[in-house]
Design an enzyme around this catalytic site. Structure first.
Site, PDB file in Angstrom:
ATOM      1  N   SER B  20      34.183  50.668  39.439  1.00 27.88           N
ATOM      2  CA  SER B  20      34.105  51.658  40.516  1.00 27.88           C
ATOM      3  C   SER B  20      35.486  52.086  40.999  1.00 27.88           C
ATOM      4  O   SER B  20      36.366  51.269  41.205  1.00 27.88           O
ATOM      5  CB  SER B  20      33.311  51.076  41.682  1.00 27.88           C
ATOM      6  OG  SER B  20      33.239  52.023  42.717  1.00 27.88           O
ATOM      7  N   ILE B  70      43.307  54.114  48.249  1.00 20.69           N
ATOM      8  CA  ILE B  70      42.670  55.436  48.228  1.00 20.69           C
ATOM      9  C   ILE B  70      41.953  55.655  49.564  1.00 20.69           C
ATOM     10  O   ILE B  70      41.970  56.755  50.113  1.00 20.69           O
ATOM     11  CB  ILE B  70      41.652  55.540  47.058  1.00 20.69           C
ATOM     12  CG1 ILE B  70      42.316  55.201  45.711  1.00 20.69           C
ATOM     13  CG2 ILE B  70      40.994  56.904  47.026  1.00 20.69           C
ATOM     14  CD1 ILE B  70      43.453  56.096  45.293  1.00 20.69           C
ATOM     15  N   LEU B  72      38.618  54.934  50.135  1.00 21.01           N
ATOM     16  CA  LEU B  72      37.210  55.310  49.955  1.00 21.01           C
ATOM     17  C   LEU B  72      36.945  56.804  50.080  1.00 21.01           C
ATOM     18  O   LEU B  72      35.897  57.219  50.564  1.00 21.01           O
ATOM     19  CB  LEU B  72      36.331  54.546  50.962  1.00 21.01           C
ATOM     20  CG  LEU B  72      36.314  53.030  50.838  1.00 21.01           C
ATOM     21  CD1 LEU B  72      35.454  52.429  51.946  1.00 21.01           C
ATOM     22  CD2 LEU B  72      35.772  52.599  49.473  1.00 21.01           C
ATOM     23  N   ASN B 126      30.081  47.046  47.863  1.00 19.12           N
ATOM     24  CA  ASN B 126      31.474  46.620  47.978  1.00 19.12           C
ATOM     25  C   ASN B 126      31.651  46.027  49.364  1.00 19.12           C
ATOM     26  O   ASN B 126      31.751  46.753  50.349  1.00 19.12           O
ATOM     27  CB  ASN B 126      32.349  47.870  47.777  1.00 19.12           C
ATOM     28  CG  ASN B 126      33.801  47.615  48.075  1.00 19.12           C
ATOM     29  OD1 ASN B 126      34.192  46.520  48.457  1.00 19.12           O
ATOM     30  ND2 ASN B 126      34.612  48.640  47.916  1.00 19.12           N
ATOM     31  N   CYS B 129      34.968  45.901  52.590  1.00 18.91           N
ATOM     32  CA  CYS B 129      35.301  46.866  53.642  1.00 18.91           C
ATOM     33  C   CYS B 129      35.335  46.187  55.005  1.00 18.91           C
ATOM     34  O   CYS B 129      34.556  45.282  55.284  1.00 18.91           O
ATOM     35  CB  CYS B 129      34.258  47.975  53.685  1.00 18.91           C
ATOM     36  SG  CYS B 129      33.990  48.738  52.092  1.00 18.91           S
ATOM     37  N   THR B 192      39.994  43.905  44.495  1.00 15.50           N
ATOM     38  CA  THR B 192      41.461  43.769  44.496  1.00 15.50           C
ATOM     39  C   THR B 192      41.958  42.758  45.535  1.00 15.50           C
ATOM     40  O   THR B 192      41.298  42.506  46.536  1.00 15.50           O
ATOM     41  CB  THR B 192      42.110  45.128  44.793  1.00 15.50           C
ATOM     42  OG1 THR B 192      41.576  45.643  46.016  1.00 15.50           O
ATOM     43  CG2 THR B 192      41.841  46.114  43.683  1.00 15.50           C
ATOM     44  N   GLY B 243      41.901  43.216  35.602  1.00 19.81           N
ATOM     45  CA  GLY B 243      42.971  43.180  34.619  1.00 19.81           C
ATOM     46  C   GLY B 243      42.565  43.282  33.176  1.00 19.81           C
ATOM     47  O   GLY B 243      43.389  43.038  32.286  1.00 19.81           O
TER      48      GLY B 243
END
Ligand SMILES: Cc1cc2nc3c(=O)[nH]c(=O)nc-3n(C[C@H](O)[C@H](O)[C@H](O)COP(=O)(O)OP(=O)(O)OC[C@H]3O[C@@H](n4cnc5c(N)ncnc54)[C@H](O)[C@@H]3O)c2cc1C
Ligand SMILES: Cc1cc2nc3c(=O)[nH]c(=O)nc-3n(C[C@H](O)[C@H](O)[C@H](O)COP(=O)(O)OP(=O)(O)OC[C@H]3O[C@@H](n4cnc5c(N)ncnc54)[C@H](O)[C@@H]3O)c2cc1C
Ligand SMILES: Cc1cc2nc3c(=O)[nH]c(=O)nc-3n(C[C@H](O)[C@H](O)[C@H](O)COP(=O)(O)O)c2cc1C
Ligand SMILES: Cc1cc2nc3c(=O)[nH]c(=O)nc-3n(C[C@H](O)[C@H](O)[C@H](O)COP(=O)(O)O)c2cc1C
Ligand code: FES
Ligand code: FES
Lengths: 254, 302, 302, 254
Positions: B20, B70, B72, B126, B129, B192, B243
């Site tokens: 994503s 970014i 979102l 996700n 957040c 991440t 990765g």
């Protein structure tokens, strides 16, 4: 169509302080359809350097399948590139972006404005424009040592040069030169640092203008949303890599 | 070689999908290859309303990795359904929709809308957040918050629900356990790691948002460790990521306990990477003595 | 250029030191250059009794980094005092002794012995170790454990006490705050992140201990982020580390909020690295417009 | 003294399956004082590959300041190295370790045993030993395609070859050949995979033996404790890089 290809280095040499000109050959060149498009360069094997480097196409020759890039070494990536020599290969993704729209311009008086590493794509632009138009190029550099392609530009346009420190041409900024020009231009094209573009956008708001914008990039193809700028359009934004890098001056907020 | 995998009820023709945020809504990559070749497509995060995201610069390079912030950016769930999903209908590849939000209600609303779309075959939430109602603490760092979120979302999600875990935690196993107990059908890991880069010229963080998410090969050892840790406590399907850029990396993730893998950052360097990995996987499997994916599963490092 | 820094009462002639575990007890590197050139020397972890450490392989390469699971091999505090410290007496470089343990009492005992040595100018406690009495939970991942440990150690430590923080936590600021309140004179950050690598040939973890600590440039963005985060809440001196191999890296750490830096993994690639960095630092500072280290401190990214 | 130096590649070529011989020149070679020492090689610029690669010195020539390494490409690092060519430079740390003690051997019957990538350091060893002793070399390879340096060894020793698959020489292991030798050796030297060393240690326990051992390394100079093995000495362990890589067979536990 965008391609991913290992191009062959034909030559690679310094042409000004920290500034190099590289000539590359490969099929990808056939896909270039406008000045102002750019390519995305992989650094070395891409193990340590995970992001590509965007570089404008300074000129291209479909017959020879060759293109020239002009780049200023600012960090590790382009420093690596400056060490390439004839016969080496370079991993290139491109051509990317839409470039400058010149197809509808005939018999116009056109102003082309460039600053620093914004100058390269304007060379191919001037070549194209000069076929059917009267072109004046105003180029700004930091100092004499940084100047490149003066003669090439002179061959295809009236060329005026400004340096910040006055070591060559007129002392000051491109905007100072433009103030002194009393020609009736119909259109302008500009590429350079944000501050320059923003000053030019102000100064020439009464003209039809096109700005080529830089932004840090991820993918270079419109997928990652790294290179977004606010814009006066439906979506409220543009992606520099996909919708640009050239925009009408009324579309983007600098 | 048969590369089919079953992922909590979802059958994929191969275990490889873009992750994503690194593939947009597929359109750009469809210029490079046929998206039907992919195991699945995970689309960019959807939120309730449209978001512009963070100020630029939003990306920075780091040693064998990159930072992104970014923020979102997306046109909002309704626009995604109207403008983006129809494009993906032409492919038989299952679409996994990624969902983000600032409040529990937002996750629930967005999931409900997306899960109702025929082209969407699974949902990935996700949970990295920040929860605005809890003063910005991330849903993914607190087992209780993660449990509640998963439970509520699962109520409106009849399709397989994957929860994407944040690696920025002391103990990822407690979060994994919480979301499993709350009804998750699978796990995606890892998102991440929070990082920062300072520009020596401006003496300011290079990313306008100051911090960004670290991805790329630099984080692979952390991803492998966390998947291996979580695999020892659960049989839930795991989509592994962090990765991946070679078929060797993929096998390493499968051996750590992943059932499928997602490729993020590597798409930026090579837009063909997912296609190449799919092509090359059988040969690499054979090189290491595997005749099938099941054999890899059987060899999972314990 | 004057490179002197003051680190919680300890004055260093320059801000560069090798980090614990990557420089042994100095002997090997003294064959390459004069250890008097260093800002300080952080010696290998000492424990109460001698430890053999983990089974080999103990190291593995990862993208722009490495994993290690040495397992605190050391001859024990008494042998270190008897056999290793005398060698370091010939240099005027301050020695910082790194302390590890499995129980609070061990840390206290080892610190007390080392702090009594004239050549030892400061203590650094490595709180990333598992606490056997608390079932293996790391001292460094729980603010209460970290507080107690620091408080007890500080009681027997009349010299500056640095606490070396683990990055494997959800919120490093709470740990930093706990150890500051407990009396730490400074912070060292960061230790390694837990990672794993699987060998495709054997299908087993490459490191015999399964997991190892990830160090090197790969983790630099995480170190920078954590130091920046902690700097915003404290004025304690911070020794920054994690992936340093160039003078640019050093300036980035200083801008993030570190007062001095330690170099670990890079010593393995280039045994001269600390000497080179010390030589080159003034020139690089000037390149970025700094006339002194204080100017860098003034520019710390807020 | 250990040095860090960019050596110049004189030649680099394949000599067997996946196996290369590289000839390097530089001052560092002057520091080599015994066969069996090794060097620690940086891969490329060392940005992506943070750990050096340990490689034994296969032979060295003080007069020419040249040394030869023989390596088998197993992963990315040595694969990079295999692409170097004449004139390139290679970042080398060394010489490291203590090598084989040969100074006190005169007129002895000596057995030298090597397996696979353990063979290279034995070549310089045989060169030295053969000056004053009678040397038999027993070398094991996986198959015919992997064999290298057969003639070079034959020049300085009685050389017997075993291959696992019987494609050349005797089928089987070096230990099979040793069983068949009824000579009265006084000393043996061995280098190869752990299983081989361990079998040889068993088989020849009545002899004075020296084993050269491999272990994954960090620093290569004794500072990081990566390459430790249990041993029968005061400390209870040895560091391969610093105390070895050659040990008396009674000192180390395999
Ligand atoms: C569309 C476009 C066209 C460009 N054309 C040219 C050109 O023709 N000639 C030229 O000299 N430069 C050009 N640039 C700028 C050029 O991309 C950067 O100078 C270059 O990426 C720096 O790479 P580096 O490795 O030397 O520096 P580093 O600082 O080491 O690069 C690190 C990262 O930052 C990014 N980055 C750094 N500076 C910039 C920047 N100014 N813009 C975008 N990304 C940056 C790099 O791409 C890389 O991801 C262009 C940029 C864009 C967006
Ligand atoms: C003292 C010593 C002498 C050696 N001499 C030779 C020689 O003369 N010729 C030869 O072909 N090989 C030799 N080896 C083995 C050689 O070091 C490895 O094959 C090589 O490091 C692999 O590197 P790579 O990048 O190709 O493989 P990769 O697997 O990509 O290497 C990754 C990491 O693992 C380490 N590694 C992998 N395999 C080994 C191994 N077997 N031993 C130690 N570290 C390893 C590497 O050093 C590196 O850090 C020696 C090893 C030691 C310890
Ligand atoms: C530019 C970028 C944008 C991302 N956006 C999202 C996102 O919207 N939702 C999400 O769950 N993860 C997002 N991620 C995380 C990736 O999906 C993936 O988990 C992470 O990057 C690790 O994989 P990689 O190392 O292969 O990139 C993003 C990552 C990048 C690099
Ligand atoms: C081989 C090795 C051994 C280490 N041993 C110790 C140790 O004994 N005590 C400690 O506090 N940190 C130890 N560390 C962590 C380092 O001191 C340092 O915090 C970490 O490696 C990050 O810095 P770097 O990226 O520069 O290596 C060790 C690191 C390595 C690579
Ligand atoms: S760089 Fe990815 S969208 Fe422009
Ligand atoms: S490799 Fe570091 S001690 Fe041997």
């Amino acid at each position: 169509m965008k391609k991913l290809e290992h191009l062959t280095v034909i030559s690679n040499q310094p042409i000004a302080l920290d500034t190099y000109e590289i000539l590359l050959e490969g099929d990808l060149v056939q896909q270039i359809n406008r000045p102002g498009q750019f390519v995305h360069i992989q650094i070395s094997e891409g193990d340590y350097h995970k992001l590509r480097r965007p570089l404008s196409i300074a000129s291209y020759n479909h017959n020879k399948s060759q293109m020239t890039l002009i780049y200023k070494v600012v960090g590790d990536g382009l420093n690596w590139m400056s060490q390439l020599s004839e016969g080496d290969s370079l991993n290139v993704l491109g051509p990317l972006g839409n470039g400058f729209e010149t197809e509808n311009l005939f018999g116009e008086k056109i102003l082309v404005i460039g600053g620093g590493v914004g100058v390269p794509p304007l060379y191919a632009l001037c070549q194209h424009l000069s076929e059917h138009n009267d072109v004046t190029a105003v180029l700004g550099y930091q100092s004499r040592a940084q100047i490149f392609y003066e003669n090439q530009f002179k061959d295809v346009s009236d060329t005026l040069i400004a340096t910040n420190d006055g070591s060559y041409g007129q002392k000051g900024f491109v905007t100072d030169i433009i103030t002194d020009l009393n020609d009736d231009f119909t259109t302008y094209f500009a590429c350079g640092p944000l501050e320059m573009l923003s000053a030019v956008q102000q100064q020439l708001q009464y003209l039809d203008g096109y700005l080529s914008i830089e932004e840090r990039m991820g993918c270079g193809i419109g997928a990652c949303f790294a290179c977004v700028r606010e814009a006066h359009n439906d979506k409220g934004y543009v992606k520099i890599c996909q919708d640009g890098p050239v925009f009408h001056s009324s579309e983007v907020t600098l | 070689m048969n590369l089919t995998v079953n992922l909590g009820g979802l059958t994929l023709q191969n275990p490889i999908m873009p992750s994503s945020g690194c593939f947009g809504f597929g359109r750009e990559f469809s210029e490079f290859y046929d998206l039907n070749e992919l195991g699945a497509i995970v689309i960019k995060a959807a939120t309730g309303d449209k978001r512009f995201g963070n100020t630029t610069p939003r990306v920075a390079e780091t040693p064998s990795g990159m930072l992104n912030a970014i923020g979102l950016q997306n046109p909002g769930v309704d626009q995604i359904i109207e403008k983006e999903l129809p494009f993906l209908q032409q492919f038989h590849t299952p679409v996994i929709a990624n969902v983000a939000g600032s409040q529990l209600e937002e996750y629930v609303e967005v999931t409900e809308k997306l899960a109702a779309q025929q082209v969407v075959k699974a949902i990935e939430i996700n949970i990295s957040c920040p929860n605005v109602q809890e003063g910005g603490i991330q849903f993914g760092t607190d087992p209780t918050l993660a449990y509640d979120l998963t439970e509520q979302v699962k109520k409106v999600c009849p399709k397989p629900l994957f929860v994407k875990l944040s690696p920025n935690v002391t103990d990822i196993t407690t979060i994994a356990q919480a979301v499993e107990e709350a009804g998750a059908d699978g796990l995606s890991m890892i998102n991440t790691l929070t990082g920062m880069k300072i520009d020596l010229h401006t003496q300011q963080p290079l990313i306008a948002n100051e911090t960004g998410g670290l991805s790329g090969p630099a984080i692979k050892p952390i991803a492998i460790r966390m998947i291996h840790q979580v695999r020892s406590q659960t049989t839930l399907p795991i989509i592994g990521m962090g990765g991946i850029s070679t078929t060797e990396d993929i096998i390493e993730f499968l051996l750590a306990g992943a059932n499928a893998v997602a490729v993020g950052t590597a798409n930026f360097q090579n837009p063909f990477v997912c296609q190449n990995l799919i092509d090359e996987l059988p040969e690499t499997l054979e090189k290491y003595g595997f005749q099938s994916l099941d054999e890899v599963k059987g060899a999972v490092t314990s």
